[in-house]
Design a protein around this motif. Structure first.
Motif, PDB file in Angstrom:
ATOM      1  N   LEU A 143       0.830  -1.202   0.000  1.00  0.00           N
ATOM      2  CA  LEU A 143       0.000   0.000   0.000  1.00  0.00           C
ATOM      3  C   LEU A 143       0.868   1.256   0.000  1.00  0.00           C
ATOM      4  N   SER A 144       0.463   2.224  -0.827  1.00  0.00           N
ATOM      5  CA  SER A 144       1.237   3.465  -0.981  1.00  0.00           C
ATOM      6  C   SER A 144       0.743   4.566  -0.064  1.00  0.00           C
ATOM      7  N   GLY A 145      -0.478   4.406   0.451  1.00  0.00           N
ATOM      8  CA  GLY A 145      -1.071   5.478   1.245  1.00  0.00           C
ATOM      9  C   GLY A 145      -1.913   6.416   0.392  1.00  0.00           C
ATOM     10  N   GLU A 147      -5.049   6.687  -1.551  1.00  0.00           N
ATOM     11  CA  GLU A 147      -6.256   5.872  -1.456  1.00  0.00           C
ATOM     12  C   GLU A 147      -6.739   5.339  -2.809  1.00  0.00           C
ATOM     13  N   ASP A 150      -4.262   2.705  -4.137  1.00  0.00           N
ATOM     14  CA  ASP A 150      -4.320   1.469  -3.349  1.00  0.00           C
ATOM     15  C   ASP A 150      -5.605   0.688  -3.644  1.00  0.00           C
TER      16      ASP A 150
END
Length: 224
Positions: A143-145, A147, A150
């Protein structure tokens, strides 16, 4: 310096919570590789999905707690025994993950990225013409953060798991997938409903309260 201090405090708090987590302690006591075993156990006890003699495919299997749980369910229960981590096995387990996987007796492991065609073909080759009873997926992307990004990554993995299930599951088979509440969740539920006759969202007690993690279970494929 303040950032480092805050980071250290967060790490210390997480470690303290982890050490005192009852599921972590239970996993160590019962020989499971992670507390995740109890998430699948709760789902299985609610819906009675895993039975001896089945073919189960475990996606995102590492470190192996879900395969361990299935393996113990497949251990013969002669003379009141059962649940053995080694020995005779009544059923077939095929596990796949990008990460290393310490061998589990009786579990066939394929290392590779489920999103790659060559790896998917290897998995399909291992399954062969045998219909799969249950597909269990604890897969999650890095997850990249961000939203939206992701949500798209999660949706892609779910799409692949559903597509694999459409090709290999028994008509009355089941798919268990880890998902996350947040952007895109309602679309994932609709995707399950479009492919399965029965769809159940489950948040096991073994999932941490503050985690957005939950699970979708689809049972009984709809006709194409």
């Amino acid at each position: 310096m303040k950032v480092k201090t805050k980071s250290k405090k967060l790490n210390k708090a997480w470690l303290n919570e982890h050490i005192h987590d009852p599921y972590v302690r239970q996993a160590q006591k019962e020989g499971f590789r992670s507390r995740a075993a109890y998430k699948l156990k709760e789902i299985d006890e609610a819906l009675h999905l895993i039975k001896p003699g089945q073919l189960v495919v475990d996606l995102g299997a590492s470190p192996g707690a879900w395969s361990q749980y299935v393996r113990r369910k497949f251990a013969p229960k002669d003379a009141g025994t059962g649940g053995a981590a080694v020995g005779e096995l009544n059923g077939t387990i095929i596990a796949l993950d990008l990460l290393d996987f310490e061998p589990i007796e009786g579990v066939q492991f394929i290392q590779g990225d489920f999103r790659e065609d060559a790896v998917l073909q290897q998995l399909q080759g291992a399954v062969g013409d045998r219909p799969v009873d249950v597909v269990i997926s604890d897969m999650a992307p890095n997850l990249s953060g961000i939203e939206i990004s992701d949500a798209a990554r999660i949706e892609h993995l779910i799409e692949l798991a559903i597509d694999f299930s459409q090709q290999h599951l028994k008509k009355e088979g089941a798919l268990v997938c880890k998902v996350f509440h947040g952007s895109g969740y309602s679309q994932l539920v609709e995707m399950f409903k479009a492919n399965f006759r029965v769809v159940k969202p489950i948040k096991p007690k073994a999932s941490r309260d503050k985690s957005a993690e939950t699970f979708l279970v689809g049972i009984g494929l709809k006709s194409a």
